[in-house]
Design an enzyme around this catalytic site. Structure first.
Site, mmCIF file in Angstrom:
data_model
loop_
_atom_site.group_PDB
_atom_site.id
_atom_site.type_symbol
_atom_site.label_atom_id
_atom_site.label_comp_id
_atom_site.label_asym_id
_atom_site.label_seq_id
_atom_site.Cartn_x
_atom_site.Cartn_y
_atom_site.Cartn_z
ATOM 1 N N GLU A 1 49.230 42.344 13.546
ATOM 2 C CA GLU A 1 50.083 41.709 14.542
ATOM 3 C C GLU A 1 49.367 41.800 15.888
ATOM 4 O O GLU A 1 49.210 42.900 16.434
ATOM 5 C CB GLU A 1 51.420 42.436 14.644
ATOM 6 N N ASP B 1 50.121 47.143 11.811
ATOM 7 C CA ASP B 1 51.373 46.963 12.532
ATOM 8 C C ASP B 1 51.103 47.056 14.044
ATOM 9 O O ASP B 1 50.362 47.937 14.490
ATOM 10 C CB ASP B 1 52.337 48.074 12.099
#
Ligand code: CA
Length: 652
Positions: free
Chosen positions: A374, A345
């Site tokens: 990400e 994340d």
């Protein structure tokens, strides 16, 4: 803050080391004046150490609180005799004259809501045959086809029919359907739900939303409203308790999660864990902060906390003991839980050196481990861009994939503008922007294995809701065609395809008042859970996704492992009237793929005069030959065509 004044400890025994006759504890608190180990019979505040109900401690004649001894590398150490399996514990750490009680940063088990850690004999949490458990082995990362799920969402809705809804055990239930089939011989076939739905799709991997222990859900109070995605870690190495049938016993969730993993592995499904090392639930009550104030968090020059996560803090991954913590944690999940891959994340918050070290350490254990994330942040960071694992730095690392916001936004329009359109839903003039993604995003990626291709994930609008808001004037049939075209592009492009579960049945996140949610992280389960009634009414779209997945799995030319292979095999034809077409040439066969985003059919000439077998056309896709064509063919409005020819017939 500089870390030069801190002693570091590189041993592998932080946390507890359990043996039947003694357990050793070691915690890193280099600036502390004193550290005390507290032992408890209970996992929550109720069972005080001095409580008379404290049988586990009495049985072993254990002390309640004992001073730890200053040891190597800024650590504090204590060995306690007796069998401590199932005993809860905390540390009281005194920094700058202030004593604070904390869970163990290296906790591997915890009581209800994670405030007390627990000693556990991990061997007793292993399901039968667990030593031989293993996920699917990937020849190439591009062989993966990933569906994102949440443990709670997958089986939490009544339409799933699970006996243990929203839990680890619920994920293992077989034979579930909607409608429920009380009498299979005499009722129409239902659609598969829960695990059977995942198996029916044919994906190779599931990416599971946070299942480490997070802080935003009260584990003792299950309800529709008591819901959160869980991007708020408190114990990185402990499974979340609210997915367990008994969160009060720290060993149960471990056993149930291992059983879930073994079950998925038995069915050939790999498990990618969503990990959130970029920030913690909060600073004030974090075990990191209580042990070593401000060491684990980045601060701005003015002393305030840097907040690239947009969650109030960001982890200082570049510091020695933080980097070690992240690597230790990833390796622990691989070795103890047999996790097959990790989705980071807001990976752009973490520094590149740490991410490369994570990837190198993980691949040394298992060369086919999937590491991606990400490649962006939620805000500005005090750490310079050139040091962080941002998408623009992909080529400075290796073995680390990035979500492709390029293909996501080019296909369906900017993610932050609900009405914006892209190639599939009204802006076909973006065709040229898609070519790079179709070729594996090799303008910024090293190889197609570095790019995760997707249209929807847990964040932002579902694909169907995006199509509703951006192309609501079009008929439902037209929006379904847009959806199919987008899915076909994701599943035929070079890269690693990914989709949010339910994308295949037009999943929507709609509130009771009809409003569409674009961020449902803390909305009730009823908004987030998979509603299988919708799958029942969208069977055709689901079948199309299944067909695309099967076709991809059947054709190695769609899963080329590296940039050199793409360069050799892929040949784009000139874009004509926004229509993209290309061939992929292998040793034995050639594929011809066409995407028509226009609201009218187009005619295309086949690249070779031979007879082509059609596998994707209109609303159909799969491994069965749909048609045989020669010369030229028509490609319907907003659709994909994929056809194959044997090389032998090319030469004849
Ligand atoms: Ca929790």
């Amino acid at each position: 803050m500089s870390e030069k004044n801190y002693e570091i400890y590189l041993g592998n025994d932080l946390g507890f080391t359990y043996c039947r006759d003694a357990t050793a504890f070691r915690v890193w608190a280099p600036m502390a004046e004193a550290v005390t180990l507290n032992l408890y019979a209970e996992g929550t505040d109720g069972g005080d150490a001095g409580n008379s109900a404290d049988s586990a401690l009495r049985k072993n004649d254990l002390p309640r609180s004992v001073a730890m001894v200053k040891s190597d590398g800024g650590t504090w150490f204590l060995k306690v005799d007796g069998d401590l399996d199932g005993v809860y514990y905390t540390y009281t750490v005194t920094n700058a004259g202030v004593a604070r009680e904390t869970a163990d940063p290296y906790a591997r088990a915890a009581g209800l809501n994670g405030m007390r850690s627990m000693v556990v004999d991990l061997n007793r949490t292993n399901p039968e045959g667990y030593a031989g458990d293993h996920g699917p082995i990937l020849k190439h990362a591009t062989d993966a086809i990933i569906c994102e799920i949440s443990i709670r969402d997958l089986t939490g809705d009544p339409s799933c029919g699970a006996a243990y809804p929203g839990t680890y055990p619920g994920m293992t239930e077989r034979g579930l359907t909607y409608p429920k089939q009380a009498d299979p011989a005499n009722t129409p076939a239902g659609v598969p739900t829960g695990l059977d739905y995942i198996l029916d799709l044919g994906v190779t991997h599931v990416q599971i939303m946070p299942m480490y222990d997070f802080g935003s859900v009260d584990e003792g109070n299950p309800s529709d409203e008591n819901y959160n995605w869980g991007y708020d870690p408190i114990n990185y190495n402990v499974p979340e308790g609210s997915y367990s049938t008994n969160p009060a016993d720290g060993a149960v969730r471990i056993k149930e999660l291992k059983e879930m993993i073994a079950s998925l592995h038995r069915h050939g499904i790999g498990i990618i864990m969503d990990v959130v090392y970029n920030h913690t639930y909060d600073i004030e009550n974090s075990c990191f902060q209580k042990c070593v104030p401000d060491y684990f968090y980045r601060t701005n020059p003015d002393g305030s906390y840097s907040d690239a996560s947009a969650c109030g803090n960001e982890i200082a991954s570049e510091r020695t003991m933080v980097r070690k913590y992240i690597i230790d944690s990833v390796l622990y999940w691989m070795q103890e839980y047999h996790i097959d891959g990790f989705r980071f994340d807001l990976m752009g918050v973490l520094d590149m050196e740490t991410m490369q070290a994570v990837s190198d350490a993980a691949s040394s254990i298992r060369p086919d481990v999937l590491i991606y994330g990400e490649g962006w942040t939620g805000g500005d960071s005090v750490l310079p861009d050139h040091m962080r694992a941002l998408k623009c730095n992909t080529r400075c690392m290796h073995g680390i994939g990035m979500f492709s916001d390029d293909i996501r936004d080019t296909l369906k329009g900017n993610v932050f503008d609900s009405e914006a359109t892209g190639y599939i839903n009204g802006s076909p003039e973006t065709a040229s922007e898609l070519l790079c993604s179709i070729a594996g995003d090799v303008l910024w990626a090293n190889d197609p294995s570095d790019t995760i291709h997707y249209m929807s994930c847990h964040d932002n609008l579902t694909l169907w809701d995006k199509l509703t808001l951006s192309a609501g004037k079009e008929s439902e049939e037209t929006r379904l065609a847009m959806n199919r075209l987008g899915a076909a592009i994701i599943m035929t492009a070079q890269g690693i395809p990914f989709f949010l579960c339910g994308e295949d049945f037009a999943r929507s996140k709609t509130l009771p008042d009809g409003e569409i949610s674009e961020n449902s992280y803390n909305l009730p389960l009823s908004v987030n859970a998979l509603d299988y009634r919708r799958l029942d009414t969208c069977r055709e779209l689901h079948e199309y996704y299944k067909g695309l997945i099967a076709f991809r799995r059947d054709n190695a030319l769609l899963r080329l492992p590296d940039a050199a292979a793409v360069s050799k095999a892929l040949h784009f034809h000139p874009i004509c009237d926004h229509v993209i077409s290309y061939t992929l040439t292998g040793d034995a066969e050639q594929l011809f793929v066409v995407y028509n985003p226009n609201p009218y059919p187009v005619s295309v000439s086949l690249p070779d005069a031979g007879i082509w077998e059609v596998y994707i056309r209109d609303a159909s896709a799969g491994t069965e030959i749909l048609d045989k064509i020669q010369g030229s063919t028509s490609v319907s409005a907003r659709s994909c065509l994929a056809a194959k020819i044997r090389i032998s017939s090319l030469n004849s």
